[in-house]
Design an enzyme around this catalytic site. Structure first.
Site, short mmCIF file in Angstrom:
data_model
loop_
_atom_site.label_atom_id
_atom_site.label_comp_id
_atom_site.label_asym_id
_atom_site.label_seq_id
_atom_site.Cartn_x
_atom_site.Cartn_y
_atom_site.Cartn_z
N TYR A 285 -90.01 63.84 33.10
CA TYR A 285 -89.16 64.54 34.07
C TYR A 285 -89.78 64.48 35.45
O TYR A 285 -90.92 64.05 35.63
CB TYR A 285 -88.95 66.00 33.63
CG TYR A 285 -90.12 66.93 33.84
CD1 TYR A 285 -91.25 66.86 33.03
CD2 TYR A 285 -90.10 67.87 34.87
CE1 TYR A 285 -92.32 67.72 33.22
CE2 TYR A 285 -91.17 68.74 35.07
CZ TYR A 285 -92.28 68.66 34.24
OH TYR A 285 -93.34 69.50 34.45
N LYS B 222 -95.61 62.63 33.79
CA LYS B 222 -94.94 63.93 33.83
C LYS B 222 -94.07 64.06 32.58
O LYS B 222 -92.85 63.88 32.61
CB LYS B 222 -94.13 64.07 35.14
CG LYS B 222 -94.00 65.52 35.62
CD LYS B 222 -93.63 65.58 37.08
CE LYS B 222 -93.11 66.90 37.54
NZ LYS B 222 -93.89 68.08 37.21
N GLU C 21 -106.41 71.29 37.40
CA GLU C 21 -105.28 71.70 38.24
C GLU C 21 -104.68 72.98 37.67
O GLU C 21 -105.23 73.56 36.73
CB GLU C 21 -104.22 70.60 38.32
CG GLU C 21 -103.67 70.18 36.96
CD GLU C 21 -102.72 68.98 37.04
OE1 GLU C 21 -102.12 68.74 38.10
OE2 GLU C 21 -102.56 68.31 36.00
N LEU D 4 -101.83 65.51 37.22
CA LEU D 4 -100.57 64.93 37.70
C LEU D 4 -100.75 64.50 39.16
O LEU D 4 -101.33 65.25 39.94
CB LEU D 4 -99.47 65.99 37.62
CG LEU D 4 -98.09 65.48 38.03
CD1 LEU D 4 -97.48 64.65 36.90
CD2 LEU D 4 -97.17 66.62 38.38
N1 PLP Z 1 -99.61 69.71 38.32
C1 PLP Z 1 -98.77 70.01 37.32
C2 PLP Z 1 -99.30 70.07 35.93
C3 PLP Z 1 -97.41 70.25 37.59
O1 PLP Z 1 -96.57 70.54 36.58
C4 PLP Z 1 -96.95 70.21 38.93
C5 PLP Z 1 -95.55 70.47 39.25
O2 PLP Z 1 -94.70 70.49 38.42
C6 PLP Z 1 -97.86 69.91 39.93
C7 PLP Z 1 -99.19 69.66 39.61
C8 PLP Z 1 -97.42 69.83 41.36
O3 PLP Z 1 -96.75 68.61 41.53
P1 PLP Z 1 -95.68 68.43 42.69
O4 PLP Z 1 -96.42 68.72 43.97
O5 PLP Z 1 -95.29 67.00 42.61
O6 PLP Z 1 -94.59 69.37 42.44
#
Ligand code: PLP
Length: 281
Positions: free
Chosen positions: A33, A147, A179, A203
């Site tokens: 996703y 993701k 994270e 991610l």
């Molecule tokens: N890390 C994880 C595990 C996430 O699920 C998300 C956002 O869904 C992020 C980091 C932040 O990513 P983004 O800045 O692309 O929303």
């Protein structure tokens, strides 16, 4: 009717959307996703989100769908939204099978799901006061760069943090911070912005990517290095980053308060907000 869903070409109110039980997303969490938003009907950083979605699709071998197909479905759904500021969630699963089976002989047609909900900012107070994080062992798999819709470890960690009154969990693997369960978490040490290097452990957050670019352009020193939980707790500033919330200050980690002066976060948040505000003009 405000929230909408697109499922394989059919658009309905979100609460009425249906998925076949035999979808591999249901039995195996076999899907990926991405999320992105629009302001004033214009998407924020779409090329970055579609590049990451293409990576997730490629790495999981979900092949029989193109980014162009997804983009045009998103445009169709966006055109049906009554709101101009919208959070979009895009999910692609490997598709529906005749019966539950781990493997497949013929690749099914992927299922494309997109939801659209009016976008609301977090209360301003969250940005002024900052939010709290609670550390948790990072129980996720070895390909967190994908993701994937398999979010059980994220959900468990986040629910525990939420039950303790926190905004998110701060995940720790082998002694270093990776994270948040749904966000990137960066810190500031003596004027240097510190982020873990990209790897299979995290991610590739789009908000992080944009913030690191803005920081470098503004002459802020950036260091891509791992840090321990102790170092996060002792940081001068810490911030949560995500598509949902943008740049959000951290007030406390594991009940230890961080300094209330946050000069770099305020600067980076303002720079990031300019990229969002530009869509409204
Ligand atoms: N890390 C994880 C595990 C996430 O699920 C998300 C956002 O869904 C992020 C980091 C932040 O990513 P983004 O800045 O692309 O929303």
């Amino acid at each position: 009717m405000s929230a909408l869903a697109y499922v394989n070409g059919t658009i309905t109110p979100l609460a009425e959307a249906r998925l076949p039980l035999l979808d591999r997303g249901v039995f195996f969490g076999d899907g990926v996703y991405d999320t992105l938003f629009s302001i004033n009907g214009r998407l924020h950083a779409p090329e970055r989100h579609f590049r990451r979605l293409a990576h997730s699709l490629h790495e999981t071998g979900i092949g029989a769908i193109s980014i162009e197909e997804i983009e045009s479905a998103l445009a169709e759904l966006s055109g049906r939204c009554e709101h101009r500021d919208v959070d979009f969630y895009i999910q692609v699963t490997r598709g529906v099978q005749p019966a539950r089976a781990h493997t497949w002989k013929e690749e099914p047609r992927p299922t494309l799901i997109i939801t659209a909900q009016e976008r609301h900012d977090l209360p301003a107070e969250h940005y002024a006061r900052g939010v709290t994080l609670f550390s948790h062992t990072d129980l996720r798999w070895g390909r967190c760069d994908i993701k994937s819709v398999n979010l059980l470890p994220n959900v468990m960690a986040r629910q525990k943090a939420a039950a303790a009154g926190g905004y998110d969990a701060l995940l720790v693997r082998d002694g270093h911070v990776t994270e948040g369960s749904g966000s990137s978490v960066l810190i500031v040490e003596e004027g240097v912005l510190v982020a873990p290097p990209l790897s299979y452990e995290i991610l590739p957050s789009i908000t992080r990517e944009i913030v690191l670019e803005l920081a470098r352009e503004a002459g802020v020193p950036v260091r891509l290095e791992r840090r321990t939980l102790e170092q996060y707790i002792q940081a001068d500033e810490a911030m949560v980053l995500s598509t949902k919330v943008g740049v959000l200050p951290v007030r406390a980690i594991d009940s230890v308060e961080l300094p209330t002066e946050r000069p770099l976060i305020e600067r980076l948040r303002a720079l990031y907000q300019e990229t969002v505000q530009a869509l409204a003009e």
